[in-house]
Write an enzyme that holds these catalytic residues in place. Structure first.
Site, PDB file in Angstrom:
ATOM      1  NE  ARG A  16      -0.354   0.821   4.854  1.00  0.00           N
ATOM      2  CZ  ARG A  16      -0.701   0.693   6.125  1.00  0.00           C
ATOM      3  NH1 ARG A  16      -1.785   0.015   6.430  1.00  0.00           N
ATOM      4  NH2 ARG A  16       0.015   1.235   7.075  1.00  0.00           N
ATOM      5  CE1 TYR A 150       9.046   7.254   9.829  1.00  0.00           C
ATOM      6  CE2 TYR A 150       9.515   9.600   9.730  1.00  0.00           C
ATOM      7  CZ  TYR A 150       9.101   8.436   9.111  1.00  0.00           C
ATOM      8  OH  TYR A 150       8.738   8.460   7.788  1.00  0.00           O
ATOM      9  CB  THR A 185       0.533   6.922   2.600  1.00  0.00           C
ATOM     10  OG1 THR A 185       1.233   7.261   3.799  1.00  0.00           O
ATOM     11  CG2 THR A 185       1.302   7.397   1.379  1.00  0.00           C
TER      12      THR A 185
HETATM   13  P1  NAD Z   1       2.254   3.104   4.670  1.00  0.00           P
HETATM   14  O1  NAD Z   1       2.096   2.844   6.123  1.00  0.00           O
HETATM   15  O2  NAD Z   1       1.059   3.361   3.839  1.00  0.00           O
HETATM   16  O3  NAD Z   1       3.070   1.931   3.956  1.00  0.00           O
HETATM   17  C1  NAD Z   1       4.162   1.303   4.587  1.00  0.00           C
HETATM   18  C2  NAD Z   1       4.208  -0.136   4.121  1.00  0.00           C
HETATM   19  O4  NAD Z   1       5.310  -0.764   4.785  1.00  0.00           O
HETATM   20  C3  NAD Z   1       2.942  -0.918   4.501  1.00  0.00           C
HETATM   21  O5  NAD Z   1       2.477  -1.673   3.413  1.00  0.00           O
HETATM   22  C4  NAD Z   1       3.422  -1.797   5.646  1.00  0.00           C
HETATM   23  O6  NAD Z   1       2.718  -3.030   5.767  1.00  0.00           O
HETATM   24  C5  NAD Z   1       4.874  -2.021   5.272  1.00  0.00           C
HETATM   25  N1  NAD Z   1       5.674  -2.446   6.427  1.00  0.00           N
HETATM   26  C6  NAD Z   1       5.668  -1.943   7.686  1.00  0.00           C
HETATM   27  N2  NAD Z   1       6.501  -2.641   8.463  1.00  0.00           N
HETATM   28  C7  NAD Z   1       7.053  -3.599   7.682  1.00  0.00           C
HETATM   29  C8  NAD Z   1       7.997  -4.631   7.901  1.00  0.00           C
HETATM   30  N3  NAD Z   1       8.547  -4.829   9.112  1.00  0.00           N
HETATM   31  N4  NAD Z   1       8.356  -5.416   6.862  1.00  0.00           N
HETATM   32  C9  NAD Z   1       7.796  -5.230   5.625  1.00  0.00           C
HETATM   33  N5  NAD Z   1       6.883  -4.292   5.366  1.00  0.00           N
HETATM   34  C10 NAD Z   1       6.525  -3.482   6.385  1.00  0.00           C
HETATM   35  O7  NAD Z   1       3.241   4.359   4.605  1.00  0.00           O
HETATM   36  P2  NAD Z   1       3.953   5.130   3.393  1.00  0.00           P
HETATM   37  O8  NAD Z   1       3.700   6.564   3.598  1.00  0.00           O
HETATM   38  O9  NAD Z   1       3.652   4.515   2.098  1.00  0.00           O
HETATM   39  O10 NAD Z   1       5.473   4.863   3.799  1.00  0.00           O
HETATM   40  C11 NAD Z   1       6.452   4.398   2.902  1.00  0.00           C
HETATM   41  C12 NAD Z   1       7.806   4.919   3.339  1.00  0.00           C
HETATM   42  O11 NAD Z   1       7.826   6.338   3.191  1.00  0.00           O
HETATM   43  C13 NAD Z   1       8.161   4.654   4.798  1.00  0.00           C
HETATM   44  O12 NAD Z   1       9.527   4.313   4.901  1.00  0.00           O
HETATM   45  C14 NAD Z   1       7.902   5.978   5.474  1.00  0.00           C
HETATM   46  O13 NAD Z   1       8.670   6.142   6.637  1.00  0.00           O
HETATM   47  C15 NAD Z   1       8.316   6.934   4.374  1.00  0.00           C
HETATM   48  N6  NAD Z   1       7.761   8.281   4.496  1.00  0.00           N
HETATM   49  C16 NAD Z   1       6.420   8.502   4.486  1.00  0.00           C
HETATM   50  C17 NAD Z   1       5.963   9.809   4.573  1.00  0.00           C
HETATM   51  C18 NAD Z   1       4.477  10.126   4.564  1.00  0.00           C
HETATM   52  O14 NAD Z   1       4.111  11.286   4.833  1.00  0.00           O
HETATM   53  N7  NAD Z   1       3.607   9.219   4.216  1.00  0.00           N
HETATM   54  C19 NAD Z   1       6.856  10.873   4.697  1.00  0.00           C
HETATM   55  C20 NAD Z   1       8.219  10.603   4.700  1.00  0.00           C
HETATM   56  C21 NAD Z   1       8.666   9.300   4.588  1.00  0.00           C
END
Ligand code: NAD
Length: 250
Positions: A16, A150, A185
């Site tokens: 996702r 984080y 997300t």
């Molecule tokens: P999200 O929570 O929608 O997706 C994260 C995905 O990682 C999920 O499908 C989850 O099941 C998977 N996941 C979590 N723990 C896991 C594990 N131990 N092993 C395998 N899969 C695992 O969030 P997102 O926003 O799509 O996040 C993606 C990346 O972007 C992350 O690294 C997050 O830290 C980074 N990020 C997100 C944002 C934001 O605003 N959404 C901002 C900066 C960075």
């Protein structure tokens, strides 16, 4: 011609959010995608839809990486790209953060990225070279209250990115990092808050006046995975609508 024709790319956290959009875009650009996640019920049908392979992979577990790499190689014969995207977020004041919470975030975000690089880099080298994209955050290059564990893990991912770029350049592997700001997300909006209210918040906070879309981060990951970035390695790429540009009085 797709930008990733003939490539085999493993994307973690692909069930996702940003990982899902990366898997969709990479497949549309001709890559064979290995979608890895712990959310099997979302990841499996998505893999079918994009013609990829789903593997159950908890990025924090060394044995899971070994198994996922073996399965991917069995299926596609090689791996020449990795997007370390999986991550978790918890909000807490530093002085109130339980040790277990700090360690969990470190284990998934930081150790997971380390394990991914270590497990997949030799495969990329054996395939004749390729790319690694690590998912950091704007909190890898600045602070933000209530996300201490984080932010520490995301700063560490930039350190890993730079060291990996130096060590792997001679093996034909480029390593870069994406540093998203606020992206729409489930992570950034776990309560499913009304999109209007979220929109109002970012209209005032972010110079470009809106939250980012996961598809936009996917396009940056595509740039760093494909040949368009052929002379770039070891770099963080902030994608945040101008949030980090400076203080705005407008
Ligand atoms: P999200 O929570 O929608 O997706 C994260 C995905 O990682 C999920 O499908 C989850 O099941 C998977 N996941 C979590 N723990 C896991 C594990 N131990 N092993 C395998 N899969 C695992 O969030 P997102 O926003 O799509 O996040 C993606 C990346 O972007 C992350 O690294 C997050 O830290 C980074 N990020 C997100 C944002 C934001 O605003 N959404 C901002 C900066 C960075």
């Amino acid at each position: 011609m797709g930008k990733l024709d003939g490539r085999v790319v493993l994307v973690t956290g692909a069930a996702r959010g940003q990982g899902e959009q990366e898997a969709r875009l990479f497949a549309a650009e001709g890559a064979k995608v290995v979608l890895a996640d712990v959310l099997d019920e979302l990841g499996e049908p998505l893999a079918k839809e994009v013609g990829g392979l789903y593997v159950h992979l908890d990025v924090s577990r060394e044995a899971d990486w070994t198994a996922a790499v073996a399965t991917a190689k069995e299926h596609f014969g090689r791996i020449d790209g990795l997007v370390n995207n999986a991550g978790i977020l918890r909000f807490n004041e530093l002085v109130s953060t339980p040790l277990e919470e700090f360690q969990l975030i470190t284990q998934v975000n930081q150790v997971g990225t380390f394990l991914g690089i270590r497990a997949v880099a030799p495969e990329i080298e054996a395939a004749g070279g390729g790319t690694i994209v690590n998912t950091a955050s704007y909190t890898a290059v600045t602070g933000m209250a209530y996300v201490g564990a984080y932010a520490a893990s995301k700063h560490a991912i930039l350190g890993l990115t730079r060291v990996a770029a130096l060590e792997l350049a001679g093996k034909g592997i480029r390593v870069n990092a994406v540093c998203p700001g606020a992206v729409d997300t489930p992570m950034s909006n776990p309560e499913g808050t009304d999109p209007e209210a979220v929109g109002d918040l970012y209209r005032t906070l972010v110079p470009l006046g809106r939250v980012g879309r996961p598809e936009e981060v996917a396009r940056l990951a595509l740039f760093l995975t494909g040949d368009d970035s052929s002379y770039i390695t070891g770099q963080p790429f902030v994608i945040d609508g101008g949030w980090l540009a400076g203080v705005s009085v407008l």
